[in-house]
Design a protein around this motif. Structure first.
Motif, PDB file in Angstrom:
ATOM      1  N   ASP A   1      32.164  61.675   0.230  1.00  0.00           N
ATOM      2  CA  ASP A   1      32.978  60.713  -0.511  1.00  0.00           C
ATOM      3  C   ASP A   1      32.893  59.314   0.095  1.00  0.00           C
ATOM      4  N   SER A   2      31.869  59.103   0.925  1.00  0.00           N
ATOM      5  CA  SER A   2      31.612  57.764   1.468  1.00  0.00           C
ATOM      6  C   SER A   2      30.162  57.393   1.172  1.00  0.00           C
ATOM      7  N   VAL A   3      29.909  56.077   1.222  1.00  0.00           N
ATOM      8  CA  VAL A   3      28.539  55.612   0.969  1.00  0.00           C
ATOM      9  C   VAL A   3      28.141  54.603   2.051  1.00  0.00           C
ATOM     10  N   ALA A   4      26.867  54.627   2.421  1.00  0.00           N
ATOM     11  CA  ALA A   4      26.338  53.692   3.416  1.00  0.00           C
ATOM     12  C   ALA A   4      25.772  52.475   2.685  1.00  0.00           C
ATOM     13  N   ILE A   5      26.228  51.278   3.097  1.00  0.00           N
ATOM     14  CA  ILE A   5      25.844  50.040   2.396  1.00  0.00           C
ATOM     15  C   ILE A   5      25.298  49.012   3.375  1.00  0.00           C
TER      16      ILE A   5
ATOM     17  N   LEU B   1      27.608  55.630  14.243  1.00  0.00           N
ATOM     18  CA  LEU B   1      26.898  56.855  13.872  1.00  0.00           C
ATOM     19  C   LEU B   1      25.444  56.826  14.334  1.00  0.00           C
ATOM     20  N   ARG B   2      24.868  55.645  14.297  1.00  0.00           N
ATOM     21  CA  ARG B   2      23.464  55.529  14.730  1.00  0.00           C
ATOM     22  C   ARG B   2      23.259  54.179  15.371  1.00  0.00           C
ATOM     23  N   PRO B   3      22.799  54.129  16.641  1.00  0.00           N
ATOM     24  CA  PRO B   3      22.463  52.837  17.223  1.00  0.00           C
ATOM     25  C   PRO B   3      21.262  52.258  16.485  1.00  0.00           C
TER      26      PRO B   3
ATOM     27  N   GLN C   1       9.928  64.037   1.028  1.00  0.00           N
ATOM     28  CA  GLN C   1      10.207  65.415   1.467  1.00  0.00           C
ATOM     29  C   GLN C   1      11.435  65.419   2.373  1.00  0.00           C
ATOM     30  N   ARG C   2      12.424  64.676   1.900  1.00  0.00           N
ATOM     31  CA  ARG C   2      13.658  64.520   2.687  1.00  0.00           C
ATOM     32  C   ARG C   2      14.674  65.541   2.204  1.00  0.00           C
ATOM     33  N   PRO C   3      15.340  66.264   3.122  1.00  0.00           N
ATOM     34  CA  PRO C   3      16.336  67.244   2.680  1.00  0.00           C
ATOM     35  C   PRO C   3      17.509  66.565   1.975  1.00  0.00           C
TER      36      PRO C   3
ATOM     37  N   ALA D   1      17.566  53.042  -0.489  1.00  0.00           N
ATOM     38  CA  ALA D   1      16.270  53.009   0.190  1.00  0.00           C
ATOM     39  C   ALA D   1      16.345  53.544   1.610  1.00  0.00           C
ATOM     40  N   PRO D   2      15.721  54.695   1.852  1.00  0.00           N
ATOM     41  CA  PRO D   2      15.488  55.135   3.223  1.00  0.00           C
ATOM     42  C   PRO D   2      14.163  54.535   3.685  1.00  0.00           C
ATOM     43  N   SER D   3      13.734  54.850   4.894  1.00  0.00           N
ATOM     44  CA  SER D   3      12.446  54.334   5.355  1.00  0.00           C
ATOM     45  C   SER D   3      11.315  54.926   4.512  1.00  0.00           C
TER      46      SER D   3
ATOM     47  N   LEU E   1      27.237  49.757   6.834  1.00  0.00           N
ATOM     48  CA  LEU E   1      28.633  50.188   6.910  1.00  0.00           C
ATOM     49  C   LEU E   1      28.835  51.409   6.018  1.00  0.00           C
ATOM     50  N   VAL E   2      29.466  52.454   6.564  1.00  0.00           N
ATOM     51  CA  VAL E   2      29.813  53.631   5.754  1.00  0.00           C
ATOM     52  C   VAL E   2      31.258  53.452   5.298  1.00  0.00           C
ATOM     53  N   LEU E   3      31.436  53.399   3.971  1.00  0.00           N
ATOM     54  CA  LEU E   3      32.729  53.047   3.362  1.00  0.00           C
ATOM     55  C   LEU E   3      33.099  54.059   2.275  1.00  0.00           C
TER      56      LEU E   3
ATOM     57  N   PHE F   1      20.557  67.022   2.109  1.00  0.00           N
ATOM     58  CA  PHE F   1      21.803  66.800   2.854  1.00  0.00           C
ATOM     59  C   PHE F   1      21.782  65.476   3.617  1.00  0.00           C
ATOM     60  N   ASP F   2      20.690  64.735   3.530  1.00  0.00           N
ATOM     61  CA  ASP F   2      20.567  63.493   4.300  1.00  0.00           C
ATOM     62  C   ASP F   2      20.774  62.285   3.373  1.00  0.00           C
ATOM     63  N   PRO F   3      21.975  61.682   3.392  1.00  0.00           N
ATOM     64  CA  PRO F   3      22.303  60.632   2.414  1.00  0.00           C
ATOM     65  C   PRO F   3      21.538  59.331   2.636  1.00  0.00           C
ATOM     66  N   LEU F   4      21.452  58.532   1.589  1.00  0.00           N
ATOM     67  CA  LEU F   4      20.648  57.300   1.616  1.00  0.00           C
ATOM     68  C   LEU F   4      21.517  56.070   1.839  1.00  0.00           C
TER      69      LEU F   4
ATOM     70  N   PRO G   1      28.892  67.738   9.888  1.00  0.00           N
ATOM     71  CA  PRO G   1      28.465  66.618  10.722  1.00  0.00           C
ATOM     72  C   PRO G   1      29.016  65.293  10.212  1.00  0.00           C
ATOM     73  N   LEU G   2      29.352  64.428  11.157  1.00  0.00           N
ATOM     74  CA  LEU G   2      29.837  63.092  10.816  1.00  0.00           C
ATOM     75  C   LEU G   2      28.830  62.374   9.948  1.00  0.00           C
ATOM     76  N   SER G   3      27.593  62.562  10.285  1.00  0.00           N
ATOM     77  CA  SER G   3      26.528  61.851   9.596  1.00  0.00           C
ATOM     78  C   SER G   3      25.371  62.818   9.444  1.00  0.00           C
ATOM     79  N   PRO G   4      25.237  63.378   8.253  1.00  0.00           N
ATOM     80  CA  PRO G   4      24.352  64.526   8.085  1.00  0.00           C
ATOM     81  C   PRO G   4      22.905  64.268   8.473  1.00  0.00           C
ATOM     82  N   GLY G   5      22.480  63.022   8.407  1.00  0.00           N
ATOM     83  CA  GLY G   5      21.064  62.759   8.683  1.00  0.00           C
ATOM     84  C   GLY G   5      20.724  62.651  10.157  1.00  0.00           C
ATOM     85  N   MET G   6      21.709  62.742  11.030  1.00  0.00           N
ATOM     86  CA  MET G   6      21.451  62.493  12.446  1.00  0.00           C
ATOM     87  C   MET G   6      20.899  63.722  13.146  1.00  0.00           C
ATOM     88  N   LEU G   7      19.791  64.198  12.681  1.00  0.00           N
ATOM     89  CA  LEU G   7      19.201  65.392  13.261  1.00  0.00           C
ATOM     90  C   LEU G   7      18.662  65.090  14.651  1.00  0.00           C
TER      91      LEU G   7
HETATM   92  P1  AMP Z   1      17.872  56.262   6.759  1.00  0.00           P
HETATM   93  O1  AMP Z   1      18.045  55.965   5.328  1.00  0.00           O
HETATM   94  O2  AMP Z   1      16.792  57.265   7.016  1.00  0.00           O
HETATM   95  O3  AMP Z   1      17.774  55.050   7.598  1.00  0.00           O
HETATM   96  O4  AMP Z   1      19.163  57.033   7.227  1.00  0.00           O
HETATM   97  C1  AMP Z   1      20.417  56.659   6.867  1.00  0.00           C
HETATM   98  C2  AMP Z   1      21.345  57.473   7.671  1.00  0.00           C
HETATM   99  O5  AMP Z   1      22.650  56.964   7.490  1.00  0.00           O
HETATM  100  C3  AMP Z   1      21.397  58.922   7.211  1.00  0.00           C
HETATM  101  O6  AMP Z   1      20.467  59.695   7.913  1.00  0.00           O
HETATM  102  C4  AMP Z   1      22.809  59.353   7.489  1.00  0.00           C
HETATM  103  O7  AMP Z   1      22.901  60.043   8.687  1.00  0.00           O
HETATM  104  C5  AMP Z   1      23.566  58.022   7.550  1.00  0.00           C
HETATM  105  N1  AMP Z   1      24.425  57.970   6.386  1.00  0.00           N
HETATM  106  C6  AMP Z   1      24.122  57.574   5.151  1.00  0.00           C
HETATM  107  N2  AMP Z   1      25.171  57.713   4.335  1.00  0.00           N
HETATM  108  C7  AMP Z   1      26.182  58.220   5.061  1.00  0.00           C
HETATM  109  C8  AMP Z   1      27.523  58.600   4.807  1.00  0.00           C
HETATM  110  N3  AMP Z   1      28.052  58.481   3.597  1.00  0.00           N
HETATM  111  N4  AMP Z   1      28.251  59.093   5.821  1.00  0.00           N
HETATM  112  C9  AMP Z   1      27.721  59.214   7.052  1.00  0.00           C
HETATM  113  N5  AMP Z   1      26.455  58.882   7.363  1.00  0.00           N
HETATM  114  C10 AMP Z   1      25.680  58.391   6.392  1.00  0.00           C
END
Ligand code: AMP
Ligand code: MG
Length: 325
Positions: A109-113, A187-189, A50-52, A134-136, A92-94, A54-57, A218-224
């Motif tokens: 246009d970036s991906v978290a790896i 973006l996230r400690p 039930q993840r919105p 994979a998110p949590s 790393l967001v690349l 706008f919150d990338p993986l 937002p720089l990082s959409p999931g950082m609610l």
């Molecule tokens: P989680 O998978 O719940 O640990 O969360 C991953 C978090 O990384 C997301 O909530 C985003 O805020 C951040 N994230 C993932 N992909 C990107 C991206 N392309 N740009 C910025 N932040 C990202």
């Protein structure tokens, strides 16, 4: 659906290749994985959590070779960070290549790896021969799972398999660093401290929760602001003298590094994260401790702020977001 808790990597890899979801142990928290290149499989992650949208993986890979396939324009700092901290709790967001479905990155246009270190995660990635988004493995906004049983409690009726790997050694999510500009942005400690990151690449810019909440994009959409929350109301006390004791007998549970002051207090539940004050141990116990307090049936959790250093910064970030309304 009957959910199996197992160490059968082959079964997990088969499910991933078939476009199904598999929860698996990592050193940070348990992940809910799907083939990152299959948009329908990825869509199921959002549905089950039930993840919105706008919150990338985060996309997990088994080795550095995948970086070229999925991203481009690796900066010098990104290379250094990858060399020093992978495999491990660093994301790393690349800049992303087209191959990654938009759903994974919420259209960015970036991906978290990340390359995880846990043997279960690594074996699954190697056996599946795919990048795994994979998110949590929990419902959106709730406490992250650090044991297989936590996953089973929340998602057991919706997934087929949990790859068991014991309690997560790091216990908090990865540190997320954006490496798309000249200066890396935190973006996230997370599981790697800011001090360690700075030691590797020098100057790092800090993105504040407020930046994320207030920025138009937002720089990082999931950082609610509100996230990682127990069901019970949580407030943070900056120091021992701020802990409300009077009138809260039996209702309050305290959660702290310090033990001496608390001996005489009448809390109905207490969690001491690390009696010796070791912030790494404290981080590893954070979510289980919050879960225990939730289960204790108290109506208010008071959390004592951790020192703002090392993983204390990460714990404070999670506490602030648990306390947000
Ligand atoms: P989680 O998978 O719940 O640990 O969360 C991953 C978090 O990384 C997301 O909530 C985003 O805020 C951040 N994230 C993932 N992909 C990107 C991206 N392309 N740009 C910025 N932040 C990202
Ligand atoms: Mg999460």
């Amino acid at each position: 659906m009957k959910c199996e808790i197992t160490r059968d990597i082959g079964a997990g890899a088969d499910l991933i290749r078939q476009g199904e979801l598999v929860a698996f142990a990592t050193e940070t928290v348990y992940g809910l994985g799907a083939n990152a290149l299959n948009p329908e499989a990825v869509a199921r992650i959002f549905e089950v959590k039930q993840r919105p949208h706008f919150d990338p993986l985060i996309v997990h890979i088994s080795n550095i070779q995948y970086l070229d396939e999925l991203t481009y324009g690796l900066t010098e700092q990104a290379r250094k960070l990858a060399e020093q901290f992978w495999p491990g709790p660093l994301t790393l967001v690349l800049p992303k290549r087209k191959k990654i479905p938009d759903l994974v990155t919420s259209g960015l246009d970036s991906v978290a790896i990340r390359i995880p270190a846990h043997p279960i995660a690594r074996q699954l990635l190697e056996a599946a021969e795919l990048p795994i988004a994979a998110p949590s493995a929990n419902k959106f906004g709730c406490l992250s799972p650090t044991q297989a049983s936590h996953v089973a409690e929340q998602l057991g009726s919706e997934i087929k398999l949990i790859l068991e790997g014991g309690a997560c050694a790091v216990g908090v999510e990865s540190t997320v660093i954006q490496c798309t500009g000249e200066v890396p942005v935190l973006l996230r400690p997370g599981g790697i401290s800011l001090e360690e990151i700075e030691g590797c690449v020098g100057e790092v810019r800090l993105a504040q929760i407020e930046d994320h909440a207030e920025a138009k994009s937002p720089l990082s959409p999931g950082m609610l602001p509100k996230h990682y929350a127990p069901r019970t109301r949580l407030t943070i006390a900056d120091q021992l003298s701020d802990v409300p004791i009077e009138g809260s007998k039996g209702l309050l549970s305290l959660f702290s590094l310090e033990e001496t002051f608390l001996k005489d207090c009448q809390f109905s539940a207490r969690e001491i994260l690390s009696p010796s004050g070791d912030l790494k141990i404290a981080a590893a116990r954070l979510f289980t401790a919050l879960r225990n307090l939730d289960a204790a049936g108290v109506d208010h959790i008071i959390a004592l702020r951790m020192p703002e250093e090392g993983l204390g910064r990460t714990i404070n970030n999670r506490l602030e977001r648990a306390a947000a309304t």
